[in-house]
Design an enzyme around this catalytic site. Structure first.
Site, PDB file in Angstrom:
ATOM      1  CG  ASN A  48      -2.116   0.872   1.128  1.00  0.00           C
ATOM      2  OD1 ASN A  48      -2.327   1.511   0.099  1.00  0.00           O
ATOM      3  ND2 ASN A  48      -2.912   0.906   2.184  1.00  0.00           N
ATOM      4  CG  HIS A 133     -12.197  -3.397   9.780  1.00  0.00           C
ATOM      5  ND1 HIS A 133     -11.221  -2.540   9.354  1.00  0.00           N
ATOM      6  CD2 HIS A 133     -11.580  -4.562  10.040  1.00  0.00           C
ATOM      7  CE1 HIS A 133     -10.058  -3.170   9.348  1.00  0.00           C
ATOM      8  NE2 HIS A 133     -10.254  -4.397   9.753  1.00  0.00           N
ATOM      9  NE  ARG A 158      -9.785  -2.311  12.748  1.00  0.00           N
ATOM     10  CZ  ARG A 158      -8.847  -1.662  12.057  1.00  0.00           C
ATOM     11  NH1 ARG A 158      -7.609  -2.112  12.044  1.00  0.00           N
ATOM     12  NH2 ARG A 158      -9.133  -0.601  11.355  1.00  0.00           N
ATOM     13  CE1 TYR A 170      -5.533   4.814  15.808  1.00  0.00           C
ATOM     14  CE2 TYR A 170      -6.185   2.652  15.037  1.00  0.00           C
ATOM     15  CZ  TYR A 170      -5.912   3.524  16.059  1.00  0.00           C
ATOM     16  OH  TYR A 170      -6.019   3.089  17.350  1.00  0.00           O
ATOM     17  CG  ASP A 221      -4.982  -1.737  14.351  1.00  0.00           C
ATOM     18  OD1 ASP A 221      -3.919  -1.569  14.976  1.00  0.00           O
ATOM     19  OD2 ASP A 221      -5.035  -1.891  13.113  1.00  0.00           O
ATOM     20  CG  HIS A 223      -2.677   1.844  12.851  1.00  0.00           C
ATOM     21  ND1 HIS A 223      -2.149   2.681  11.922  1.00  0.00           N
ATOM     22  CD2 HIS A 223      -3.196   0.815  12.162  1.00  0.00           C
ATOM     23  CE1 HIS A 223      -2.343   2.188  10.719  1.00  0.00           C
ATOM     24  NE2 HIS A 223      -2.975   1.043  10.833  1.00  0.00           N
ATOM     25  CD  GLU A 247      -4.181  -5.001  14.208  1.00  0.00           C
ATOM     26  OE1 GLU A 247      -5.400  -5.270  14.306  1.00  0.00           O
ATOM     27  OE2 GLU A 247      -3.664  -4.599  13.167  1.00  0.00           O
ATOM     28  CD  GLU A 273      -1.398  -3.846  10.241  1.00  0.00           C
ATOM     29  OE1 GLU A 273      -2.428  -4.418  10.638  1.00  0.00           O
ATOM     30  OE2 GLU A 273      -1.398  -2.678   9.830  1.00  0.00           O
ATOM     31  NE  ARG A 294      -3.053  -7.564  12.729  1.00  0.00           N
ATOM     32  CZ  ARG A 294      -4.024  -7.669  11.811  1.00  0.00           C
ATOM     33  NH1 ARG A 294      -4.786  -8.757  11.779  1.00  0.00           N
ATOM     34  NH2 ARG A 294      -4.216  -6.710  10.924  1.00  0.00           N
ATOM     35  CG  HIS A 323      -2.693  -6.928   7.321  1.00  0.00           C
ATOM     36  ND1 HIS A 323      -1.784  -6.296   6.495  1.00  0.00           N
ATOM     37  CD2 HIS A 323      -3.651  -6.027   7.583  1.00  0.00           C
ATOM     38  CE1 HIS A 323      -2.172  -5.047   6.288  1.00  0.00           C
ATOM     39  NE2 HIS A 323      -3.310  -4.859   6.936  1.00  0.00           N
ATOM     40  CG  ASP A 327      -3.945  -2.374   2.555  1.00  0.00           C
ATOM     41  OD1 ASP A 327      -4.699  -1.940   3.443  1.00  0.00           O
ATOM     42  OD2 ASP A 327      -2.918  -3.026   2.792  1.00  0.00           O
ATOM     43  CD  GLU A 350      -7.565  -6.664   9.108  1.00  0.00           C
ATOM     44  OE1 GLU A 350      -6.366  -6.987   8.954  1.00  0.00           O
ATOM     45  OE2 GLU A 350      -7.936  -5.497   9.259  1.00  0.00           O
ATOM     46  CD1 TRP A 413      -1.973   7.729  10.300  1.00  0.00           C
ATOM     47  CD2 TRP A 413      -1.581   5.796   9.260  1.00  0.00           C
ATOM     48  NE1 TRP A 413      -3.173   7.265   9.804  1.00  0.00           N
ATOM     49  CE2 TRP A 413      -2.954   6.082   9.166  1.00  0.00           C
ATOM     50  CE3 TRP A 413      -1.092   4.610   8.695  1.00  0.00           C
ATOM     51  CZ2 TRP A 413      -3.866   5.245   8.533  1.00  0.00           C
ATOM     52  CZ3 TRP A 413      -1.964   3.765   8.057  1.00  0.00           C
ATOM     53  CH2 TRP A 413      -3.346   4.089   7.969  1.00  0.00           C
TER      54      TRP A 413
HETATM   55  C1  GCO Z   1      -5.422  -3.424   9.725  1.00  0.00           C
HETATM   56  C2  GCO Z   1      -4.422  -2.423   9.269  1.00  0.00           C
HETATM   57  C3  GCO Z   1      -4.961  -1.440   8.313  1.00  0.00           C
HETATM   58  C4  GCO Z   1      -3.763  -0.672   7.750  1.00  0.00           C
HETATM   59  C5  GCO Z   1      -3.649  -0.780   6.284  1.00  0.00           C
HETATM   60  C6  GCO Z   1      -2.366  -0.141   5.806  1.00  0.00           C
HETATM   61  O1  GCO Z   1      -5.318  -3.827  10.858  1.00  0.00           O
HETATM   62  O2  GCO Z   1      -6.241  -3.821   8.905  1.00  0.00           O
HETATM   63  O3  GCO Z   1      -3.826  -1.778  10.366  1.00  0.00           O
HETATM   64  O4  GCO Z   1      -5.932  -0.682   8.969  1.00  0.00           O
HETATM   65  O5  GCO Z   1      -3.819   0.644   8.104  1.00  0.00           O
HETATM   66  O6  GCO Z   1      -3.729  -2.111   5.919  1.00  0.00           O
HETATM   67  O7  GCO Z   1      -2.110  -0.477   4.499  1.00  0.00           O
HETATM   68 MG    MG Z   2      -3.689  -3.168  11.907  1.00  0.00          MG
END
Ligand code: GCO
Ligand code: MG
Length: 413
Positions: A48, A133, A158, A170, A221, A223, A247, A273, A294, A323, A327, A350, A413
């Site tokens: 991504n 999600h 989630r 996010y 998550d 992040h 996560e 991930e 993940r 994951h 994306d 996921e 991020w």
């Molecule tokens: C998740 C990931 C996504 C990411 C994305 C980045 O847990 O699915 O954290 O939210 O932000 O896949 O490319």
């Molecule tokens: Mg994630």
């Protein structure tokens, strides 16, 4: 010494490998490998926001090495491309290698006329539990969105919510759109407020347990946004709400940070991930610092390497939780569902459904029903690429956002 080239009968050899970049809703990079006998296998190489780097790595450096090789020598090809590069690993290289590996497993299974999971040891389970999600600008909106997923049959959700004092949090979708944070020809810049987050998130989960009780599995998550002690505090404050996992509590590449988190909370932890190699999860697994790993097919070197990671995890009672954001293309998800079906230590997968347009470019045999993904019985991984439709949706640059603190400094991020 025999070489892979000299031992292959001509029909087993790779005749052609091509990279297709397409953007049906979002960008995807797909490697299409064809053998001399006309068998076609495909693999996902989508990274991504850095898609064209992987496309170029494949086009310029791997495709020329593939033509003429024995398509059946999957392990040897993996080692040849990984060790032979001298410069090992990294997300670009491992995503490119993953696409080659996935395409070769697809070809091997198609030539055996078997669904891929049969080559991975056959079924360990009938169906693959997934989590979906739920998002919202407010706690009330997220609570309502979790209800929507429960009505769709999900048994695990989630939950993310916007944090007062921040922008563009996010995990929170734009109104009416599937959640996809990558947009525009420059990264969006968002503002992050850790203190507000740490007090807001427990309120979300309190509201969710008050509304839906304790049967539904809830995930969250983080992040990569906290320090170890902040993450420890979050895990402890969420203990009354019995989360399935938190996560990426801290930046995933610092494996030893998880020691500190682990000392302070019994909330289960998932990470990986953004990691692409068994070496980057080795300490996490062997010290039992996480409960779920993940890593996924596309970013961790394909089925060959991901299986190796999950086998190591199995020795230490750590389970998979791959994951599966949108994306990653349907090709990744299709291959992942076969691995999920076969391995003994599957935890959860996921699943964010792709758009109808994405699915029309990548027709597939896996299907969602009642909170589970069901692997198809078509030969191979069961995901195809409609190249004519793909050509109607050319690459469109899109970057993931960048987070800053209130003082303007860059944050994770
Ligand atoms: C998740 C990931 C996504 C990411 C994305 C980045 O847990 O699915 O954290 O939210 O932000 O896949 O490319
Ligand atoms: Mg994630």
């Amino acid at each position: 010494m025999p070489t892979p080239l000299s031992t292959a009968s001509s029909r087993d050899r790779i005749a052609q490998a091509r990279v297709v970049v397409t953007s049906p809703t979002r960008n995807f990079v797909t490697l299409v490998v064809t053998t001399e006998d006309g068998t076609v296998g495909i693999g996902d190489a989508t990274l991504n926001g850095r898609e064209l780097a992987v496309a170029a790595y494949l086009d310029e450096h791997l495709v020329p090495l593939l033509v003429g090789r024995d398509a059946g020598r999957i392990e040897d090809t993996w080692q040849y491309l990984y060790r032979g590069a001298y410069w090992r690993g990294g997300p670009v290289g491992m995503s490119a290698l993953a696409a080659v590996d996935t395409a070769l497993w697809d070809i091997k299974a198609k030539r055996a006329d078997l669904p891929l999971h049969q080559l991975l040891g056959g079924r360990s389970r009938d169906k693959v539990r997934v989590y979906g999600h739920a998002t919202g600008e407010t706690i009330e909106e997220t609570v309502a969105d979790v209800g929507r997923l429960i009505d769709l049959g999900y048994t695990a959700v989630r939950a993310q919510t916007a944090v007062p004092g921040g922008t563009g949090t996010y995990g929170v979708s734009r109104p009416g759109e599937i959640y996809d944070p990558a947009h525009g020809s420059l990264p969006e810049e968002t503002v992050w407020d850790t203190r507000s987050y740490l007090t807001h998130v427990p309120r979300l989960f309190e509201a969710l347990r008050d509304t839906y009780g304790f049967e539904i599995a809830l995930l969250h998550d983080v992040h990569h946004r906290l320090t170890p002690i902040e993450a420890a505090r979050l895990g402890a404050s969420l203990e009354p709400y019995d989360l399935f996992w938190i996560e990426d509590p801290t930046p995933a590449e610092d494996q030893t940070a998880f020691r500190l988190i682990r000392q302070h909370t019994r909330t289960p932890i998932a990470t990986g991930e953004v990691l692409s190699s068994v070496h980057s999860v080795q300490t996490l697994i062997t010290e039992r610092l996480v409960d779920y790993v993940r890593t996924t097919v596309t970013h961790a070197g394909g089925l060959t390497h991901l299986r190796r990671i999950f086998d190591l995890a199995h020795l230490y009672g750590v389970r998979s939780g791959s994951h599966g954001a949108t994306d990653l293309s349907p090709v990744c998800l299709g291959a992942a569902v076969h691995l999920d079906t076969a391995i003994p230590n599957f935890g959860i997968q996921e699943y964010m459904a792709h758009s109808a347009l994405t699915d029309s470019v990548f027709p597939h045999s896996y299907r969602f029903a009642d909170g589970y993904l069901h692997v198809g019985e078509d030969p191979g991984h069961g995901v195809h690429l409609d190249e004519e439709k793909a050509a109607e949706h050319p690459y469109s640059p899109a970057y993931l956002p960048v987070a800053r603190l209130a003082d303007g400094s860059v944050h994770d991020w």
